[in-house]
Design a protein around this motif. Structure first.
Motif, PDB file in Angstrom:
ATOM      1  N   SER A  49      43.798 -20.677  82.695  1.00 22.42           N
ATOM      2  CA  SER A  49      44.659 -21.595  83.438  1.00 22.42           C
ATOM      3  C   SER A  49      45.937 -20.855  83.833  1.00 22.42           C
ATOM      4  CB  SER A  49      44.993 -22.826  82.581  1.00 22.42           C
ATOM      5  OG  SER A  49      45.852 -22.457  81.513  1.00 22.42           O
ATOM      6  N   LYS A  50      46.896 -21.564  84.359  1.00 22.39           N
ATOM      7  CA  LYS A  50      48.116 -20.906  84.813  1.00 22.39           C
ATOM      8  C   LYS A  50      48.884 -20.270  83.657  1.00 22.39           C
ATOM      9  CE  LYS A  50      52.287 -21.565  87.603  1.00 22.39           C
ATOM     10  NZ  LYS A  50      53.035 -22.494  88.498  1.00 22.39           N
ATOM     11  N   PHE A  51      48.944 -20.962  82.529  1.00 20.76           N
ATOM     12  CA  PHE A  51      49.771 -20.482  81.421  1.00 20.76           C
ATOM     13  C   PHE A  51      48.976 -20.099  80.165  1.00 20.76           C
ATOM     14  CE2 PHE A  51      52.586 -23.667  83.628  1.00 20.76           C
ATOM     15  CZ  PHE A  51      53.377 -22.727  84.273  1.00 20.76           C
ATOM     16  N   ILE A  52      47.685 -20.434  80.146  1.00 18.57           N
ATOM     17  CA  ILE A  52      46.831 -20.176  78.972  1.00 18.57           C
ATOM     18  C   ILE A  52      45.592 -19.431  79.438  1.00 18.57           C
ATOM     19  CG2 ILE A  52      45.443 -21.226  77.141  1.00 18.57           C
ATOM     20  CD1 ILE A  52      48.369 -21.734  76.692  1.00 18.57           C
ATOM     21  N   ALA A  53      45.125 -18.490  78.623  1.00 18.99           N
ATOM     22  CA  ALA A  53      43.857 -17.821  78.937  1.00 18.99           C
ATOM     23  C   ALA A  53      43.185 -17.388  77.644  1.00 18.99           C
ATOM     24  CB  ALA A  53      44.077 -16.614  79.848  1.00 18.99           C
ATOM     25  N   LEU A  54      41.865 -17.365  77.677  1.00 19.57           N
ATOM     26  CA  LEU A  54      41.078 -16.851  76.569  1.00 19.57           C
ATOM     27  C   LEU A  54      40.821 -15.368  76.811  1.00 19.57           C
ATOM     28  CD1 LEU A  54      39.326 -17.260  74.029  1.00 19.57           C
ATOM     29  CD2 LEU A  54      37.434 -17.883  75.561  1.00 19.57           C
ATOM     30  N   CYS A  64      37.270  -6.137  68.789  1.00 20.73           N
ATOM     31  CA  CYS A  64      38.426  -6.893  69.267  1.00 20.73           C
ATOM     32  C   CYS A  64      38.036  -8.363  69.342  1.00 20.73           C
ATOM     33  CB  CYS A  64      38.885  -6.393  70.643  1.00 20.73           C
ATOM     34  SG  CYS A  64      40.339  -7.273  71.293  1.00 20.73           S
ATOM     35  N   PRO A  65      38.408  -9.160  68.355  1.00 18.69           N
ATOM     36  CA  PRO A  65      38.060 -10.581  68.396  1.00 18.69           C
ATOM     37  C   PRO A  65      38.772 -11.304  69.528  1.00 18.69           C
ATOM     38  CG  PRO A  65      39.591 -10.134  66.603  1.00 18.69           C
ATOM     39  CD  PRO A  65      39.218  -8.803  67.170  1.00 18.69           C
ATOM     40  N   HIS A  66      38.133 -12.359  70.027  1.00 19.96           N
ATOM     41  CA  HIS A  66      38.749 -13.163  71.079  1.00 19.96           C
ATOM     42  C   HIS A  66      40.061 -13.756  70.576  1.00 19.96           C
ATOM     43  CE1 HIS A  66      34.595 -14.003  73.170  1.00 19.96           C
ATOM     44  NE2 HIS A  66      34.891 -12.726  73.068  1.00 19.96           N
ATOM     45  N   PHE A  67      41.013 -13.883  71.490  1.00 12.22           N
ATOM     46  CA  PHE A  67      42.281 -14.524  71.146  1.00 12.22           C
ATOM     47  C   PHE A  67      42.835 -15.232  72.371  1.00 12.22           C
ATOM     48  CE2 PHE A  67      43.382 -10.164  72.405  1.00 12.22           C
ATOM     49  CZ  PHE A  67      44.453 -10.346  73.266  1.00 12.22           C
ATOM     50  N   TRP A  68      43.962 -15.933  72.189  1.00  9.95           N
ATOM     51  CA  TRP A  68      44.551 -16.748  73.249  1.00  9.95           C
ATOM     52  C   TRP A  68      45.792 -16.078  73.821  1.00  9.95           C
ATOM     53  CZ3 TRP A  68      41.575 -20.614  74.788  1.00  9.95           C
ATOM     54  CH2 TRP A  68      40.668 -21.162  73.882  1.00  9.95           C
ATOM     55  N   GLU A  69      45.842 -15.987  75.141  1.00 12.58           N
ATOM     56  CA  GLU A  69      47.040 -15.492  75.827  1.00 12.58           C
ATOM     57  C   GLU A  69      47.933 -16.669  76.223  1.00 12.58           C
ATOM     58  OE1 GLU A  69      45.902 -13.360  79.285  1.00 12.58           O
ATOM     59  OE2 GLU A  69      44.845 -11.776  78.201  1.00 12.58           O
ATOM     60  N   PHE A  70      49.226 -16.460  76.083  1.00  5.89           N
ATOM     61  CA  PHE A  70      50.228 -17.415  76.572  1.00  5.89           C
ATOM     62  C   PHE A  70      51.079 -16.663  77.590  1.00  5.89           C
ATOM     63  CE2 PHE A  70      54.368 -19.783  75.690  1.00  5.89           C
ATOM     64  CZ  PHE A  70      54.002 -20.880  76.452  1.00  5.89           C
ATOM     65  N   LYS A  71      51.107 -17.142  78.822  1.00 10.40           N
ATOM     66  CA  LYS A  71      51.663 -16.328  79.908  1.00 10.40           C
ATOM     67  C   LYS A  71      52.621 -17.105  80.820  1.00 10.40           C
ATOM     68  CE  LYS A  71      47.229 -17.117  82.167  1.00 10.40           C
ATOM     69  NZ  LYS A  71      46.162 -16.623  83.042  1.00 10.40           N
ATOM     70  N   LEU A 118      41.972 -31.864  68.719  1.00 14.48           N
ATOM     71  CA  LEU A 118      40.726 -32.620  68.668  1.00 14.48           C
ATOM     72  C   LEU A 118      39.570 -31.766  68.169  1.00 14.48           C
ATOM     73  CD1 LEU A 118      41.029 -34.701  71.959  1.00 14.48           C
ATOM     74  CD2 LEU A 118      41.040 -35.586  69.613  1.00 14.48           C
ATOM     75  N   GLU A 119      39.617 -30.486  68.441  1.00 13.60           N
ATOM     76  CA  GLU A 119      38.577 -29.579  67.960  1.00 13.60           C
ATOM     77  C   GLU A 119      38.791 -29.178  66.505  1.00 13.60           C
ATOM     78  OE1 GLU A 119      35.966 -28.920  69.450  1.00 13.60           O
ATOM     79  OE2 GLU A 119      36.361 -29.417  71.526  1.00 13.60           O
ATOM     80  N   GLY A 120      39.934 -29.539  65.952  1.00 15.55           N
ATOM     81  CA  GLY A 120      40.224 -29.151  64.588  1.00 15.55           C
ATOM     82  C   GLY A 120      40.582 -27.684  64.459  1.00 15.55           C
ATOM     83  N   LEU A 121      41.267 -27.137  65.468  1.00 15.97           N
ATOM     84  CA  LEU A 121      41.596 -25.717  65.484  1.00 15.97           C
ATOM     85  C   LEU A 121      43.084 -25.475  65.307  1.00 15.97           C
ATOM     86  CD1 LEU A 121      39.500 -24.447  68.534  1.00 15.97           C
ATOM     87  CD2 LEU A 121      38.953 -24.261  66.106  1.00 15.97           C
ATOM     88  N   LYS A 122      43.405 -24.372  64.660  1.00 16.51           N
ATOM     89  CA  LYS A 122      44.758 -23.823  64.669  1.00 16.51           C
ATOM     90  C   LYS A 122      44.782 -22.698  65.693  1.00 16.51           C
ATOM     91  CE  LYS A 122      45.367 -24.487  59.674  1.00 16.51           C
ATOM     92  NZ  LYS A 122      45.657 -23.771  58.398  1.00 16.51           N
ATOM     93  N   ILE A 123      45.787 -22.690  66.557  1.00 14.33           N
ATOM     94  CA  ILE A 123      45.855 -21.732  67.654  1.00 14.33           C
ATOM     95  C   ILE A 123      47.068 -20.823  67.496  1.00 14.33           C
ATOM     96  CG2 ILE A 123      46.180 -21.475  70.153  1.00 14.33           C
ATOM     97  CD1 ILE A 123      43.460 -22.534  69.581  1.00 14.33           C
ATOM     98  N   LEU A 124      46.854 -19.525  67.693  1.00 12.29           N
ATOM     99  CA  LEU A 124      47.955 -18.585  67.852  1.00 12.29           C
ATOM    100  C   LEU A 124      47.927 -18.112  69.301  1.00 12.29           C
ATOM    101  CD1 LEU A 124      50.268 -16.845  66.691  1.00 12.29           C
ATOM    102  CD2 LEU A 124      48.556 -15.064  66.239  1.00 12.29           C
ATOM    103  N   MET A 125      49.009 -18.381  70.038  1.00 10.99           N
ATOM    104  CA  MET A 125      49.089 -18.002  71.455  1.00 10.99           C
ATOM    105  C   MET A 125      49.917 -16.727  71.585  1.00 10.99           C
ATOM    106  SD  MET A 125      49.785 -21.819  72.996  1.00 10.99           S
ATOM    107  CE  MET A 125      50.879 -22.238  71.632  1.00 10.99           C
ATOM    108  N   GLY A 128      52.526 -11.776  74.236  1.00 11.45           N
ATOM    109  CA  GLY A 128      52.822 -10.366  74.436  1.00 11.45           C
ATOM    110  C   GLY A 128      51.696  -9.546  75.006  1.00 11.45           C
ATOM    111  N   GLU A 129      50.655 -10.181  75.511  1.00  9.98           N
ATOM    112  CA  GLU A 129      49.549  -9.405  76.084  1.00  9.98           C
ATOM    113  C   GLU A 129      49.854  -8.986  77.511  1.00  9.98           C
ATOM    114  OE1 GLU A 129      45.873  -7.444  76.121  1.00  9.98           O
ATOM    115  OE2 GLU A 129      47.067  -8.245  74.474  1.00  9.98           O
ATOM    116  N   LEU A 130      50.578  -9.814  78.243  1.00  7.08           N
ATOM    117  CA  LEU A 130      50.881  -9.522  79.651  1.00  7.08           C
ATOM    118  C   LEU A 130      52.374  -9.335  79.886  1.00  7.08           C
ATOM    119  CD1 LEU A 130      48.446 -12.053  81.385  1.00  7.08           C
ATOM    120  CD2 LEU A 130      48.125  -9.590  81.062  1.00  7.08           C
ATOM    121  N   ALA A 131      53.137  -9.186  78.823  1.00  4.66           N
ATOM    122  CA  ALA A 131      54.589  -9.041  78.938  1.00  4.66           C
ATOM    123  C   ALA A 131      55.128  -8.518  77.621  1.00  4.66           C
ATOM    124  CB  ALA A 131      55.238 -10.392  79.247  1.00  4.66           C
ATOM    125  N   ASP A 132      56.358  -7.978  77.655  1.00  2.00           N
ATOM    126  CA  ASP A 132      57.108  -7.822  76.415  1.00  2.00           C
ATOM    127  C   ASP A 132      57.803  -9.155  76.180  1.00  2.00           C
ATOM    128  OD1 ASP A 132      59.583  -7.349  74.752  1.00  2.00           O
ATOM    129  OD2 ASP A 132      58.651  -5.371  74.595  1.00  2.00           O
TER     130      ASP A 132
END
Length: 358
Positions: A49-54, A64-71, A118-125, A128-132
């Protein structure tokens, strides 16, 4: 969403990322609990999405396990000669704020975290993947002001800030009115290299000791900190340089990072194409070609990792250690040497406790 699961649309949640033992869609075929992870089909909206990506790019034997980008912002004002953002953004890595309307960011972040709840997940966004994450303090202040109320409404989730910044860059995190609350929701990771390496290849960044001091300030204020020693560059005399750095981290400044991730210099094809400086490329001339670009020659990488991991362990560190975007062959040899833990199921890597994972 139905049909055959595709790995690019899946998130593999480890046990430590699962809040509830049963999610709202456990009865459907697109989610299963296997061994120590849960496979979840991610709605297309949250894949990118605009601000979130897998982040799900590495494949094959790259651990390299999948993780969440916050952008909310992208790019970087620093000038590291090896920076992969030069390739990611086709030569233009200048900082860009993507948020035009704060309400748009708040709405999207709320929707994403509601889905995760709703999925019962803890998320770490990972911001720093696309920026400092901390390079521009005014942007840091804006993001804190905008997202802290959202995080307070979704208390199981955190944001990761990754930086080569120093004491001046962490000031927005220390404001009296937000510091206590922030430490519950923010993890700060510092990317470190020896001074000689930083001066030559990381122009514009904070002095490495300034970065370490900043980490200590945050640690003393109750923040969770992490350390990345990455990318390791084997300049002449590298053993002495990295031994000195490791001692600075763990002895002189008494840092107690939650986890430590190390990685060696690597270059993707687009980075080679768009990098403005060529001084770093000589270390990869006879390197190994992998699914994550060209890397330092195999035997030298093994020597580097063995040396640095032993130095870290000798100083008493007993937290999680991981490699960044490294081959399974390297991992297994270091597991056999009892310097790393087994990364887990290929393609899922549920045992990896690295910088970008909760």
């Amino acid at each position: 969403m139905s049909g055959k699961l595709e790995s690019k649309n899946c998130y593999y949640a480890s046990q430590r990322e699962i809040v509830k033992t049963k999610s709202r869609i456990d009865d459907f075929a697109d989610i299963s609990l296997v061994n120590n992870f849960r496979r979840i089909l991610v709605p297309r909206k949250w894949v990118n999405s605009k601000f979130i990506a897998l982040f799900n790019k590495p494949s094959g034997d790259i651990v390299c396990p999948h993780f969440w980008e916050f952008k909310p912002f992208i790019g970087c004002p620093f000038n590291c000669s090896y920076c992969y953002l030069q390739g990611t953004f086709y030569g233009n890595k200048s900082p860009r704020m993507k948020v035009k309307d704060p309400n748009e960011l708040v709405k999207e972040l709320n929707q994403f975290l509601e889905w995760a709840d709703l999925e019962g997940l803890k998320i770490l966004m990972n911001a720093g993947e696309l920026a400092d994450s901390l390079a521009i303090p005014e942007w840091t202040e804006f993001i804190i002001k905008t997202v802290l109320p959202v995080l307070e409404s979704h208390k199981n989730h955190k944001i990761l800030f990754l930086t080569k910044g120093g004491a001046m860059h962490i000031k927005p995190l220390l404001a009296d009115e937000v510091s206590h609350e922030l430490s519950n929701f923010i993890i700060v990771s510092f990317s470190l290299n020896p001074k000689r390496v930083a001066v030559k290849y990381e122009k514009g960044t904070a002095d490495p000791e300034d970065r370490i001091r900043a980490a200590k300030i945050l640690q003393d204020r109750g923040f969770t900190i992490r350390i990345r020693i990455d990318p390791i560059i084997p300049v002449s005399g590298w053993r002495a340089d990295y031994a000195f750095l490791i001692r600075k981290i763990f002895v002189d400044h008494e840092l107690k990072p939650e986890r430590v991730t190390i990685g060696s210099l690597r270059g993707l094809q687009k980075t080679f194409r768009f990098a403005k400086s060529n001084d770093w490329k000589e270390f990869l001339d006879r390197g190994e070609r992998t699914r994550w670009g060209r890397k330092i020659e195999f035997n030298l990488r093994m020597e580097i990792y063995t040396f640095i991991l032993k130095k870290i362990l000798e100083l008493g560190y007993n937290g999680p250690l991981a490699l960044c975007k490294e081959t399974l062959d390297i991992w297994r040899k270091l597991v056999d040497a009892k310097l790393l833990s087994d990364p887990g199921t290929p393609g899922i890597w549920e045992n990896v406790l690295c910088n970008c994972k909760l």
